[in-house]
Design a protein around this motif. Structure first.
Motif, mmCIF file in Angstrom:
data_model
loop_
_atom_site.group_PDB
_atom_site.id
_atom_site.type_symbol
_atom_site.label_atom_id
_atom_site.label_comp_id
_atom_site.label_asym_id
_atom_site.label_seq_id
_atom_site.Cartn_x
_atom_site.Cartn_y
_atom_site.Cartn_z
ATOM 1 N N UNK A 14 -1.932 -4.596 20.995
ATOM 2 C CA UNK A 14 -3.015 -5.568 21.036
ATOM 3 C C UNK A 14 -4.113 -5.042 21.952
ATOM 4 N N UNK A 15 -5.270 -4.752 21.372
ATOM 5 C CA UNK A 15 -6.426 -4.250 22.119
ATOM 6 C C UNK A 15 -7.396 -5.410 22.311
ATOM 7 N N UNK A 16 -7.899 -5.551 23.526
ATOM 8 C CA UNK A 16 -8.754 -6.690 23.851
ATOM 9 C C UNK A 16 -10.065 -6.189 24.429
ATOM 10 N N UNK A 17 -11.167 -6.738 23.929
ATOM 11 C CA UNK A 17 -12.484 -6.419 24.455
ATOM 12 C C UNK A 17 -13.392 -7.623 24.310
ATOM 13 N N UNK A 43 -6.794 -6.332 17.103
ATOM 14 C CA UNK A 43 -7.998 -6.390 17.934
ATOM 15 C C UNK A 43 -8.350 -7.840 18.238
ATOM 16 N N UNK A 44 -8.493 -8.130 19.520
ATOM 17 C CA UNK A 44 -8.923 -9.456 19.966
ATOM 18 C C UNK A 44 -10.272 -9.321 20.658
ATOM 19 N N UNK A 45 -11.199 -10.173 20.279
ATOM 20 C CA UNK A 45 -12.548 -10.201 20.860
ATOM 21 C C UNK A 45 -12.641 -11.470 21.704
ATOM 22 N N UNK A 70 -10.598 -13.908 17.429
ATOM 23 C CA UNK A 70 -11.858 -14.143 18.133
ATOM 24 C C UNK A 70 -11.665 -15.356 19.031
ATOM 25 N N UNK A 71 -11.786 -15.127 20.334
ATOM 26 C CA UNK A 71 -11.528 -16.210 21.285
ATOM 27 C C UNK A 71 -12.728 -17.111 21.499
ATOM 28 N N UNK A 72 -13.937 -16.621 21.245
ATOM 29 C CA UNK A 72 -15.127 -17.452 21.354
ATOM 30 C C UNK A 72 -15.380 -18.014 22.742
ATOM 31 N N UNK A 73 -15.159 -17.224 23.775
ATOM 32 C CA UNK A 73 -15.313 -17.690 25.156
ATOM 33 C C UNK A 73 -16.763 -18.028 25.483
ATOM 34 N N UNK A 74 -17.709 -17.203 25.075
ATOM 35 C CA UNK A 74 -19.115 -17.496 25.298
ATOM 36 C C UNK A 74 -19.568 -17.294 26.731
ATOM 37 N N UNK A 75 -20.706 -17.917 27.058
ATOM 38 C CA UNK A 75 -21.337 -17.742 28.365
ATOM 39 C C UNK A 75 -20.678 -18.619 29.421
ATOM 40 N N UNK A 90 -3.459 -16.853 25.460
ATOM 41 C CA UNK A 90 -2.021 -17.113 25.401
ATOM 42 C C UNK A 90 -1.508 -17.279 23.969
ATOM 43 N N UNK A 91 -2.146 -18.103 23.124
ATOM 44 C CA UNK A 91 -1.663 -18.208 21.735
ATOM 45 C C UNK A 91 -1.769 -16.900 20.955
ATOM 46 N N UNK A 92 -2.755 -16.078 21.295
ATOM 47 C CA UNK A 92 -2.899 -14.778 20.624
ATOM 48 C C UNK A 92 -1.714 -13.893 20.971
ATOM 49 N N UNK A 93 -1.341 -13.882 22.234
ATOM 50 C CA UNK A 93 -0.202 -13.075 22.678
ATOM 51 C C UNK A 93 1.058 -13.534 21.956
#
Length: 112
Positions: A14-17, A43-45, A70-75, A90-93
């Motif tokens: 799992x690669x995260x950026x 790939x997780x964004x 896509x986690x959609x964290x934003x600003x 956590x759910x992605x993991x």
């Protein structure tokens, strides 16, 4: 499982950026992992950089595929973004089949 069987097993990675510098580092890594028959990269964004100029154009220019997650964290402030990544990751993991101990260890090492 025997050692030889473990070596032949396809491993999920799992690669995260979430920001431009991450994308530039992830692109060649993902290309190598995807070319291998030993790894199955995901790939997780995080969505820290999410607009066309800071995300979309880099994915296209670097030849990266769309993220699996896509986690959609934003600003937000650094603390807000970190908290949102932790909550949404956590759910992605769990979905990726990874143990949460690795996730906890990563964040513990980053804050030390």
């Amino acid at each position: 499982m025997r050692f030889e069987e473990e070596l032949r097993e396809v491993r999920k990675i799992l690669c995260v950026g979430g920001a431009r510098p991450n994308f530039m580092k992830l692109a060649p890594l993902l290309a190598e992992l995807e070319a291998s028959d030993r790894y199955s990269p995901l790939l997780a964004h995080t969505g820290q950089h999410y607009d066309e100029k800071m995300s979309g154009s880099f994915f296209r220019d670097l030849g990266m595929r769309d993220p699996d997650y896509s986690l959609g964290v934003g600003s937000g402030s650094h603390a807000q973004q970190t908290a949102e990544v932790m909550k949404r990751f956590e759910p992605v993991v769990e979905a990726a089949g990874r143990c949460l101990e690795a996730f906890d260890s990563y964040f513990a090492s980053r804050s030390a």
